[in-house]
Every structure is written in C-alpha cells, then in structure tokens.
Design a protein around this motif. Structure first.
Motif, PDB file in Angstrom:
ATOM      1  N   ALA A 135      42.354  76.325 -31.710  1.00 14.47           N
ATOM      2  CA  ALA A 135      40.924  75.596 -32.283  1.00 14.47           C
ATOM      3  C   ALA A 135      40.742  73.992 -31.092  1.00 14.47           C
ATOM      4  O   ALA A 135      40.268  73.596 -32.307  1.00 14.47           O
ATOM      5  CB  ALA A 135      40.640  75.612 -33.831  1.00 14.47           C
TER       6      ALA A 135
ATOM      7  N   TRP B 158      37.479  82.847 -26.524  1.00 17.39           N
ATOM      8  CA  TRP B 158      36.496  83.088 -26.590  1.00 17.39           C
ATOM      9  C   TRP B 158      37.414  84.586 -27.809  1.00 17.39           C
ATOM     10  O   TRP B 158      36.754  84.643 -28.290  1.00 17.39           O
ATOM     11  CB  TRP B 158      35.282  83.720 -25.691  1.00 17.39           C
TER      12      TRP B 158
ATOM     13  N   TYR C 132      37.631  83.512 -31.437  1.00 16.61           N
ATOM     14  CA  TYR C 132      36.715  83.113 -32.057  1.00 16.61           C
ATOM     15  C   TYR C 132      35.976  84.343 -31.747  1.00 16.61           C
ATOM     16  O   TYR C 132      35.512  84.609 -33.073  1.00 16.61           O
ATOM     17  CB  TYR C 132      35.973  81.939 -31.594  1.00 16.61           C
TER      18      TYR C 132
ATOM     19  N   ARG D 281      37.675  86.139 -35.241  1.00 13.18           N
ATOM     20  CA  ARG D 281      36.868  85.993 -36.905  1.00 13.18           C
ATOM     21  C   ARG D 281      35.542  86.150 -37.050  1.00 13.18           C
ATOM     22  O   ARG D 281      35.545  86.148 -37.664  1.00 13.18           O
ATOM     23  CB  ARG D 281      37.568  84.376 -36.419  1.00 13.18           C
TER      24      ARG D 281
ATOM     25  N   ILE E 232      30.482  79.567 -37.710  1.00 13.22           N
ATOM     26  CA  ILE E 232      30.790  81.144 -36.487  1.00 13.22           C
ATOM     27  C   ILE E 232      29.531  81.598 -35.991  1.00 13.22           C
ATOM     28  O   ILE E 232      29.476  82.025 -35.274  1.00 13.22           O
ATOM     29  CB  ILE E 232      32.162  81.557 -36.660  1.00 13.22           C
TER      30      ILE E 232
ATOM     31  N   ARG F  77      29.146  78.855 -26.271  1.00  7.69           N
ATOM     32  CA  ARG F  77      30.430  78.489 -27.550  1.00  7.69           C
ATOM     33  C   ARG F  77      30.821  78.020 -28.924  1.00  7.69           C
ATOM     34  O   ARG F  77      28.877  78.427 -29.595  1.00  7.69           O
ATOM     35  CB  ARG F  77      30.990  77.261 -27.675  1.00  7.69           C
ATOM     36  N   PRO F  78      31.346  78.283 -30.213  1.00  4.52           N
ATOM     37  CA  PRO F  78      30.685  78.749 -31.151  1.00  4.52           C
ATOM     38  C   PRO F  78      30.480  77.009 -31.699  1.00  4.52           C
ATOM     39  O   PRO F  78      30.742  76.360 -31.348  1.00  4.52           O
ATOM     40  CB  PRO F  78      32.097  78.987 -32.201  1.00  4.52           C
TER      41      PRO F  78
ATOM     42  N   MET G 241      35.918  71.829 -33.526  1.00  2.00           N
ATOM     43  CA  MET G 241      36.964  71.898 -33.635  1.00  2.00           C
ATOM     44  C   MET G 241      37.593  70.999 -33.948  1.00  2.00           C
ATOM     45  O   MET G 241      36.788  69.119 -33.748  1.00  2.00           O
ATOM     46  CB  MET G 241      37.307  72.170 -32.467  1.00  2.00           C
TER      47      MET G 241
END
Length: 264
Positions: free
Chosen positions: A59, A72, A75, A78, A125, A169-170, A174
């Motif tokens: 993360a 990725w 994530y 998830r 997310i 990216r989310p 992080m």
C-alpha cells in the motif's frame, strides 16, 4: 457483560446524536479481511507472502510509478471485493439510530448500506485521481480492473487520467503518500466537525478500531472527551482508558444486534 450492554444501551437511548467511528473490524462480519498484522494480511493475500510484501509495503504509492501492474493488482482486487460485498445487518442497526459516520475504511460499505453522511478520513477506493497529480481533481471509479489471481497483477489496460492521459490511482491516503488529493475527504471532515459542534449530548460508538493505526481511536476519544460517553466495540483491544467509556469485547454484528434488542 450484561452490565456493559445495559450501560451502552442506556447511553444510546439517552443520546441526542450518535457518532460511529469505524475501523476495519466493522467489515469483518461482512466477510472482509482486516489486514491485522503481517500474518493476517498474508492469509488474505497469499501471493504477497511469496513475494515477502507486507501490507504497508504494497500500500505504497511508489508502486504506481515503479510497477503499475503490481499496484493496480492489489487495489483492483480490493475494488472487486468491496463491490461484491453485502454489508452485514449491523449497518442497518446504525442507520436506524440515525448515526453519523467517521471511518478509516475506504471500502464504501456505509454508503452501500444507505448512509449519506460519511467522513472517509483516508479516502475511498471508489474514487480516483491522477498519479502526478496533474490537477487537483477526483472522479468516480467507473471502470473495472482485471487481475490475475495467481500473480495478483493487473492485466490489460490500466486506468488513466482523463486530463493528461497518465496513470490514475485510487484516491486513498497510502503510506508515505505525498501525492494524495485530500479535498474530498476534507470536505466530509469539515461537515462532520460542524455537525459535532451542534450536538452536545453526543454518544460515540467506536467499532473495530485498533491501535496499530490509531486515527479512528483518537477521533472517538476526542469526540467523547467531555462526557466519557464512549462505547468501544473491539474483539482484541476493547479496553477504555481510565474507565472513560464502556467496553464490549465482541464483534460488530454481535454487539450491534444485541444493542438493537436492548434499545427497542
């Protein structure tokens, strides 16, 4: 424990407002992993054990620059998991009490359960941003990411920024993250703080928030500091400091369904 349940139920019934401070333990009864410790993380994601990667290492925003498929992969998996998960009945109990929510969870489970006022201190997310970021923009995650379940790497085209065409990216805070765009979460937190100031007889229900990443615990203790009206629901770390609150050493679903019966 009956005495603790009685006291917790008394606080909830007598409250003018209820603030829920939720950590990863809130989603365990829905089947979500809580990533507790390296062993717990590796049980949830065996491929990372083979790679020797801990949660705080995977993360890390650096992977989006160094190895985007790896980043990725984690994530994206998830994202699929959270989209497919059904919130357990405890969420509905909280919603029936008109609770407001502060959470470190990025899974969107509270919104899925029908909550509208949720402060997501670490982001979501279900929202993305530019890796750079080229602009201070956040947009909803409307795409899917295909993930190889063996290697846990993303397969095919990766999400991109609609402005510069670079990698997306989310919108999640992080570890060691200097590129996170915080304004969505900050607006939620500002609204929560304004709401808190207008409710003096506030009861705080802290659920599944451990001490490893103490963001949620600190918020719960701060919000209940004046009154001591804190109910801490935690299987492993239920203790409250100086007796300032009620301790329930059980899981979220068990505690909430029991409290629902006692407050009916």
């Amino acid at each position: 424990m009956n005495e603790a349940y009685d006291r917790a139920a008394e606080l909830i019934v007598g409250a003018d407002a209820l603030l829920v401070c939720a950590g990863a333990g809130m989603g365990v009864d829905s089947g979500l992993p809580d990533f507790r410790g390296t062993e717990g993380f590796w049980r949830a994601y065996p491929p990372y054990e083979r790679l020797g990667l801990k949660f705080e290492e995977i993360a890390d925003p650096a992977h989006f620059a160094d190895d985007p498929a790896l980043a990725w992969g984690f994530y994206g998996h998830r994202l699929h998991l959270y989209r497919d998960t059904v919130p357990h009945e405890g969420f509905e109990v909280l919603r029936s009490w008109g609770a407001r929510v502060f959470t470190s969870n990025v899974d969107g489970q509270f919104q899925k359960a029908g909550f509208t006022d949720v402060a997501e201190v670490h982001g979501s997310i279900h929202h993305v941003q530019c890796v750079e970021p080229c602009r201070d923009e956040i947009w909803e995650c409307s795409f899917d990411v295909e993930v190889d379940p063996v290697t846990m790497r993303a397969v095919g085209e990766l999400p991109s920024c609609p402005n510069c065409g670079g990698l997306a990216r989310p919108n999640i805070l992080m570890f060691g993250d200097w590129g996170w765009v915080p304004h969505r979460s900050q607006a939620q937190l500002d609204a929560l703080n304004q709401w808190r100031r207008s409710h003096r007889n506030l009861v705080v229900l802290e659920i599944g928030a451990g001490t490893a990443v103490p963001t949620v615990r600190r918020q719960a203790e701060l919000a209940s500091a004046a009154s001591g009206a804190l109910v801490r629901i935690n299987v492993r770390e239920p203790e409250v400091r100086h007796g300032r609150g009620v301790s329930l050493p059980v899981g979220a679903l068990e505690a909430l369904t029991t409290l629902a019966r006692r407050t009916a």
